[in-house]
Scaffold this motif. Structure first.
Motif, short mmCIF file in Angstrom:
data_model
loop_
_atom_site.label_atom_id
_atom_site.label_comp_id
_atom_site.label_asym_id
_atom_site.label_seq_id
_atom_site.Cartn_x
_atom_site.Cartn_y
_atom_site.Cartn_z
N GLY A 91 64.85 -89.36 45.02
CA GLY A 91 64.25 -88.24 45.74
C GLY A 91 63.55 -87.27 44.82
O GLY A 91 62.58 -86.62 45.20
N LEU A 92 64.05 -87.16 43.60
CA LEU A 92 63.44 -86.30 42.58
C LEU A 92 62.63 -87.11 41.56
O LEU A 92 62.32 -86.61 40.48
CB LEU A 92 64.52 -85.50 41.86
N GLY A 93 62.28 -88.33 41.91
CA GLY A 93 61.57 -89.20 40.97
C GLY A 93 60.28 -88.62 40.45
O GLY A 93 59.99 -88.69 39.25
N GLU A 94 59.48 -88.04 41.34
CA GLU A 94 58.22 -87.43 40.89
C GLU A 94 58.49 -86.25 39.96
O GLU A 94 57.81 -86.08 38.94
CB GLU A 94 57.39 -86.97 42.08
N PHE A 95 59.48 -85.44 40.31
CA PHE A 95 59.85 -84.30 39.48
C PHE A 95 60.21 -84.75 38.06
O PHE A 95 59.75 -84.17 37.07
CB PHE A 95 61.03 -83.57 40.12
N TYR A 96 60.99 -85.82 37.94
CA TYR A 96 61.35 -86.33 36.61
C TYR A 96 60.13 -86.86 35.88
O TYR A 96 59.94 -86.60 34.68
CB TYR A 96 62.40 -87.43 36.73
N ALA A 97 59.29 -87.60 36.58
CA ALA A 97 58.12 -88.21 35.95
C ALA A 97 57.16 -87.15 35.43
O ALA A 97 56.67 -87.25 34.29
CB ALA A 97 57.41 -89.14 36.94
N ARG A 98 56.91 -86.13 36.21
CA ARG A 98 55.92 -85.14 35.82
C ARG A 98 56.45 -84.16 34.78
O ARG A 98 55.68 -83.48 34.12
CB ARG A 98 55.39 -84.41 37.06
N ASN A 99 57.77 -84.10 34.65
CA ASN A 99 58.37 -83.29 33.60
C ASN A 99 58.88 -84.13 32.44
O ASN A 99 59.47 -83.58 31.51
CB ASN A 99 59.52 -82.45 34.18
N GLN A 100 58.65 -85.45 32.52
CA GLN A 100 59.07 -86.37 31.46
C GLN A 100 60.56 -86.24 31.17
O GLN A 100 60.99 -86.13 30.02
CB GLN A 100 58.24 -86.13 30.19
N LEU A 101 61.37 -86.27 32.22
CA LEU A 101 62.82 -86.17 32.10
C LEU A 101 63.46 -87.51 32.43
O LEU A 101 63.25 -88.05 33.52
CB LEU A 101 63.36 -85.10 33.06
N SER A 102 64.26 -88.02 31.54
CA SER A 102 64.96 -89.28 31.77
C SER A 102 66.30 -88.97 32.44
O SER A 102 67.22 -88.43 31.81
CB SER A 102 65.19 -90.00 30.43
N ARG A 103 66.42 -89.33 33.73
CA ARG A 103 67.65 -89.05 34.46
C ARG A 103 68.19 -90.26 35.21
O ARG A 103 69.36 -90.26 35.62
CB ARG A 103 67.42 -87.92 35.48
N PHE A 104 67.38 -91.28 35.43
CA PHE A 104 67.82 -92.42 36.21
C PHE A 104 69.03 -93.08 35.55
O PHE A 104 69.00 -93.44 34.38
CB PHE A 104 66.70 -93.45 36.38
N GLY A 105 70.11 -93.23 36.32
CA GLY A 105 71.30 -93.89 35.82
C GLY A 105 72.18 -93.01 34.95
O GLY A 105 73.19 -93.48 34.43
N LYS A 106 71.80 -91.74 34.77
CA LYS A 106 72.53 -90.85 33.86
C LYS A 106 73.31 -89.74 34.57
O LYS A 106 74.13 -89.07 33.97
CB LYS A 106 71.57 -90.23 32.85
N LEU A 107 73.05 -89.52 35.85
CA LEU A 107 73.69 -88.43 36.56
C LEU A 107 75.15 -88.76 36.87
O LEU A 107 75.48 -89.90 37.24
CB LEU A 107 72.95 -88.13 37.87
N GLU A 108 76.01 -87.77 36.74
CA GLU A 108 77.43 -87.94 37.04
C GLU A 108 77.80 -87.00 38.19
O GLU A 108 77.61 -85.79 38.10
CB GLU A 108 78.28 -87.62 35.82
N LEU A 109 78.33 -87.58 39.28
CA LEU A 109 78.70 -86.81 40.46
C LEU A 109 80.23 -86.72 40.55
O LEU A 109 80.92 -87.75 40.59
CB LEU A 109 78.14 -87.48 41.72
N SER A 110 80.73 -85.50 40.59
CA SER A 110 82.17 -85.27 40.71
C SER A 110 82.46 -84.64 42.06
O SER A 110 82.01 -83.53 42.35
CB SER A 110 82.65 -84.35 39.58
#
Length: 473
Positions: free
Chosen positions: A126-145
């Motif tokens: 859902g935030l894929g465009e946000f990550y791409a345009r800010n050059q942020l690597s987040r896929f597979g790295k988020l931790e949900l508690s």
């Protein structure tokens, strides 16, 4: 996510985005950062729902103001409590993105395994465009508690057979209005923070609407413009859909009917090893995921589907041309989404969205009618050539806008080269040779035929799908 029988486009998605909002290296983000989602509250007497968040040492509160008269018994049901928790999490993306930390906490919102997957999907794709345009690597790295909820499916609340129809002010939801009206399906128009074309469209529809006011925390808005914080696109369809689900329970609707077309499933670029899509929360993949999530939260009582999923953008444009009652009130232009009705031009005529909508209407709508809607001929202005080339996959990347498939745009251009009203216009003449060289006439002919062929890749209830198909011929 697309119909496997449909021809694919040879235009490969570019390997990376071209724009960034802020120059911050991932290594500069403190590893101790976190985002916390608190337990939300709802007051049936005032219709006010409150959502609190913590981002490191910052606190935020978002408020939804729902109509008065909510069912108080429903407001205390397990299904509504579940939907409130899920809504709090989805609305949280607006605050999370200020720093996009790796740790997400929801200590008071219990989630099933399927709901955890839904949440991660919202915060990743859902935030894929946000990550791409800010050059942020987040896929597979988020931790949900979050605590575990062992109850996979909540008890079903009693919901009458009624339809809540989100209205966006553009052509798509108005085509849904026409389809539901002519198949005898009663509906209530729905919108969050209605303004401009939404208000004028609902007035033209003539049915009493259900509106919700969403009040973002002003501090979040302020920080989004400051150095050291990120800004960017959020999955607004996911957000508005969760708000609609609250209203469905409180005011008695058993289905939320969206107006998302099959073209919305095509992405924009490949980033961080994954296709990213400006319209991800409008895609078929997400529709199936959120529909399953809402069904489990309500014991199967609440349905969620898109009425336009079988159609291409071009097919929707052709359906829109069947009636003219909305010509003077609708707009798909994000730049000119006016605050005060249609007091002034509804279309800027300069953005990719204006260009795409003009392009898909041109093969089906009388030229004088189309020019009266837009105020000018966008295909006869040489300054627009670059934008139209991007839409047709002849250069650059697919714009970060809610536009249709690349091959679909190319096919519409091909059709215009064969129509007397359009083939001499400046942009059509300028790109014709490159269009034919890249795709070939046979592929363009097949693509246009496919655009007008309805897909079976949808999950509209069979009885309604049959009625719509019988009308939309």
């Amino acid at each position: 996510m697309n119909d496997p029988a449909r021809p694919s486009c040879d235009a490969t998605l570019p390997p990376q985005a071209q724009i960034t909002y802020m120059e911050v290296k991932r290594s500069e983000l403190p590893v101790t950062e976190f985002f916390r989602i608190e337990r939300p509250t709802f007051d049936p007497a005032t219709g006010e729902a409150r959502f609190a968040y913590r981002l490191n040492d910052l606190g935020f509160t978002e408020v939804l103001v729902l109509p008065r008269g909510a069912d108080e018994e429903m407001a205390s049901s397990p299904a509504f409590t579940k939907l409130m928790g899920l809504t709090a999490i989805v609305l949280g993306v607006s605050y999370f993105k200020l720093r996009a930390p790796l740790a997400i906490e929801a200590p008071d919102i219990a989630l099933t395994a399927a709901e955890r997957a839904f949440v991660i999907d919202v915060y990743e794709n859902g935030l894929g465009e946000f990550y791409a345009r800010n050059q942020l690597s987040r896929f597979g790295k988020l931790e949900l508690s979050a605590p575990h909820d062992p109850e996979e499916r909540k008890p079903a609340p009693p919901l009458p057979h009624r339809t809540l129809l989100p209205i966006g002010g553009g052509k798509d939801s108005l085509v849904s209005v026409d389809l539901l009206t002519h198949t005898g399906q009663a509906f209530t128009p729905f919108a969050v923070n209605p303004k401009g074309p939404i208000l004028t469209s609902v007035e033209a529809i003539g049915s009493p609407p259900l509106y919700v006011q969403r009040k973002l925390d002003p501090e979040m808005i302020r920080l989004g413009q400051q150095p050291g914080y990120y800004n960017g696109h959020v999955p607004s369809t996911a957000i508005n859909s969760m708000i609609a689900s609250l209203c469905a329970l409180l005011f008695g609707y058993n289905q939320i009917v969206l107006s998302n077309e099959r073209s919305a499933s095509e992405g924009n670029v490949v980033f961080d090893g994954r296709e990213t899509n400006h319209q991800y929360s409008k895609s078929l993949g997400f529709e199936l995921l959120i529909a399953d999530t809402l069904a489990n939260a309500t014991g199967g009582a609440l349905k969620y589907f898109s009425l336009l999923r079988p159609y291409s953008e071009a097919r929707i444009a052709s359906l829109f041309t069947e009636q003219a009652k909305f010509d003077a009130v609708f707009s798909s232009c994000n730049r000119n989404f006016r605050l005060n009705g249609n007091d002034g031009p509804l279309w800027c005529g300069e953005c990719p969205k204006c260009h795409f909508v003009f392009l898909i209407f041109a093969p089906f709508m009388a030229k004088d009618r189309l020019l009266s809607i837009f105020g000018k001929n966008l295909l006869d202005e040489p300054a627009n050539e670059q934008s139209f080339r991007e839409l047709a996959g002849l250069t650059g990347q697919k714009p970060w806008e809610c536009v249709g498939e690349i091959l679909e745009a190319a096919a519409c251009f091909y059709t215009l080269t064969r129509l007397a009203d359009w083939h001499e216009d400046a942009v059509v003449r300028a790109i014709k040779a490159d269009l034919f060289a890249q795709y070939g006439e046979e592929k363009l002919q097949l693509a246009m035929a496919e655009c007008l062929t309805d897909s079976h890749d949808h999950h509209i209830p069979p009885a309604l799908a049959a009625k719509v198909a019988a009308y939309a011929v």
